[in-house]
Design an enzyme around this catalytic site. Structure first.
Site, PDB file in Angstrom:
ATOM      1  N   ASN A   1      10.557  -7.421   1.898  1.00 47.63           N
ATOM      2  CA  ASN A   1      10.139  -6.150   1.299  1.00 47.63           C
ATOM      3  C   ASN A   1      11.392  -5.370   1.138  1.00 47.63           C
ATOM      4  OD1 ASN A   1       8.224  -3.206   2.143  1.00 47.63           O
ATOM      5  ND2 ASN A   1       8.841  -3.890  -0.014  1.00 47.63           N
ATOM      6  N   GLY A   2      11.658  -4.704   0.011  1.00 43.74           N
ATOM      7  CA  GLY A   2      13.064  -3.565  -0.247  1.00 43.74           C
ATOM      8  C   GLY A   2      13.702  -3.932  -1.275  1.00 43.74           C
TER       9      GLY A   2
ATOM     10  N   GLY B   1       6.910  -2.541  -3.695  1.00 43.78           N
ATOM     11  CA  GLY B   1       6.519  -0.983  -3.529  1.00 43.78           C
ATOM     12  C   GLY B   1       6.707  -0.221  -4.675  1.00 43.78           C
ATOM     13  N   ARG B   2       7.866   0.574  -4.263  1.00 48.54           N
ATOM     14  CA  ARG B   2       8.419   1.679  -5.321  1.00 48.54           C
ATOM     15  C   ARG B   2       8.880   0.926  -6.836  1.00 48.54           C
ATOM     16  NH1 ARG B   2      13.017   4.152  -2.606  1.00 48.54           N
ATOM     17  NH2 ARG B   2      13.270   2.143  -1.957  1.00 48.54           N
TER      18      ARG B   2
ATOM     19  N   PRO C   1       0.656  -1.137   0.098  1.00 52.08           N
ATOM     20  CA  PRO C   1      -0.037   0.063  -0.043  1.00 52.08           C
ATOM     21  C   PRO C   1       0.959   1.170   0.001  1.00 52.08           C
ATOM     22  CG  PRO C   1      -0.112  -0.969   2.064  1.00 52.08           C
ATOM     23  CD  PRO C   1       0.724  -1.912   1.425  1.00 52.08           C
ATOM     24  N   MET C   2       0.624   2.111  -0.970  1.00 47.00           N
ATOM     25  CA  MET C   2       1.579   3.130  -1.115  1.00 47.00           C
ATOM     26  C   MET C   2       0.468   4.533  -1.201  1.00 47.00           C
ATOM     27  SD  MET C   2       4.595   2.376  -3.566  1.00 47.00           S
ATOM     28  CE  MET C   2       3.494   1.565  -4.836  1.00 47.00           C
ATOM     29  N   ALA C   3       0.625   5.643  -0.243  1.00 44.77           N
ATOM     30  CA  ALA C   3      -0.122   6.612  -0.218  1.00 44.77           C
ATOM     31  C   ALA C   3      -0.325   7.506  -1.551  1.00 44.77           C
ATOM     32  CB  ALA C   3       0.239   7.651   0.806  1.00 44.77           C
TER      33      ALA C   3
ATOM     34  N   CYS D   1       5.573   2.521   8.842  1.00 44.27           N
ATOM     35  CA  CYS D   1       5.679   4.124   8.583  1.00 44.27           C
ATOM     36  C   CYS D   1       6.674   4.984   9.333  1.00 44.27           C
ATOM     37  CB  CYS D   1       4.399   4.962   8.756  1.00 44.27           C
ATOM     38  SG  CYS D   1       4.294   6.667   8.428  1.00 44.27           S
TER      39      CYS D   1
END
Length: 394
Positions: free
Chosen positions: A223-224, A247-248, A34-36, A119
């Site tokens: 993750n990462g 994510g990114r 989940p990414m804002a 976060c």
């Protein structure tokens, strides 16, 4: 680094078995983090159209959900074809988290709840929330138990996403993983950085291997720094993790999920879109944004941030990039995209690798005296509720 649980890929054979998240079987053990401002219904749709996995919506705060905030409720908008529907909840007060999860489960707003303990944003950590919260083990334990207890009657699985800890001197991830496992959490995911690391440097995949060796009864996700399918395969090989969280790496590259599915199924093919295909994807994204917001202007404004990610490495001039970053209507978007060289090929390595702002290491902001004890001081309890802000990350 331990590789005792290493999995060696064999062409034509699955790299890993499906991921089990409570009653849900995820055939491709890959999760969209989940990414804002990124993983709304529109972007999740693009990712799902490319490959399989578990696609998690943007984070909502437990307080906002309990108060029936319209923005929070809109985040919990899913396509009819999304299954399972995944929501991420952030909270620092066990009672509020319990009620938020109960609402989601009892009102059938989602099929899976992820708790955010990753976060690193200062305005959250200075209140004791996010990645620094597991330092207070009693508070962490209470929140996790509250969420699991609220979801259990409805057979909604709860998972957690966390970081290694506050900094290298205040690590919490191994203890937190065991607490989560004992509480009945379905999976744990580790972003292999501390809050102090923010998004800088290189993720410490060895910590994922250590967590996998420690938490043995439920799946562990890594993750990462997964920028490609090859990175995902390497993470599995080096850590023995049961799945990966991206994510990114997928920003401006929803087709990364096609690559990931192929890699986990032992297939060599990878998506290498020319500029024309990228332009088509951008326009499709724009249409989905307008549909999601039911407002063309708002949809286009939100799309603008994605332009630099989509066009990374492609031969697109500065004027064209600036014009696309200022679009306000679908017609305008169509015109600017039509002016691009649709025959331009995939630029290779220039289009891959890290994207988004990595930043630099930061001294974590924590409440005064936070590090003095692993137990929660009663005077912090009221101020902790102030950490429930509309922010995300991890």
């Amino acid at each position: 680094m331990s590789t005792s649980a290493s999995v060696q890929p064999v062409p034509g054979q699955r790299l890993l078995p499906p991921l089990q998240v409570g009653p849900h079987t995820i055939e491709t053990p890959v999760e969209l983090a989940p990414m804002a401002g990124v993983t709304n219904k529109a972007f999740r749709t693009l990712c799902r159209e490319n490959g399989g996995g578990l696609f998690v919506a943007e984070m909502i705060t437990s307080r906002a959900l309990v108060e029936r905030n319209p923005v929070a409720l809109h985040i919990l908008t899913f396509d009819e074809s999304e299954s399972p529907r995944s929501a991420q909840v952030y909270g620092v007060d066990p009672a509020t988290v319990r009620e938020a999860v109960r609402i989601i489960a009892s009102e059938n707003l989602a099929d899976h709840v992820d708790l955010n303990f990753g976060c690193p944003v200062p305005k959250v950590t200075r209140k004791g929330g996010g990645a620094v919260l597991p330092w207070k083990r009693d508070l962490f334990t209470s929140i996790v138990h509250a969420a699991v207890d609220a979801a259990k009657p409805y057979d909604v699985p709860v998972t957690i996403k966390m970081r290694k800890g506050i900094d290298d001197d205040h690590l919490t991830y191994l203890e937190a993983g065991l607490i989560a496992q004992d509480a009945g959490v379905a999976t744990v995911a580790l972003h292999a950085r501390t809050a102090a690391d923010f998004y800088s440097g290189t993720a410490d995949w060895e910590s994922i291997a250590r967590l996998k060796e420690t938490v043995t009864e439920i799946p562990v996700l890594g993750n990462g720094d997964i920028w490609s399918a090859e990175d995902a395969v390497r993470m599995v090989e080096e850590t023995g993790c049961d799945g990966v969280v991206v994510g990114r790496g997928c920003q401006g590259r929803p087709w990364l999920f096609a690559d990931l599915q192929a890699a986990f199924e032992g297939r060599p093919e990878r998506v290498t879109p020319g500029l024309g295909e990228v332009a088509d994807t951008i326009y499709r994204h724009g249409e989905l944004m307008v549909e999601f917001y039911e407002d063309e202007s708002k949809g286009m404004r939100d799309l603008r941030k994605h332009m630099a990610w989509y066009l990374k490495g492609y031969a697109v001039g500065g004027d064209a990039r600036r014009a696309l970053a200022m679009v306000s209507t679908l017609e305008e978007l169509r015109g600017h995209l039509a002016a691009l060289d649709h025959d331009a090929p995939y630029p290779g390595a220039d289009a891959e690798g890290p994207r988004g702002r990595a930043g630099t290491p930061k001294k974590p902001h924590v409440p005064y005296g936070w590090l003095d004890s692993r137990d929660l001081d009663p005077e912090f309890e009221a101020s902790l509720r102030e950490a429930e802000l509309s922010v995300s990350g991890g």
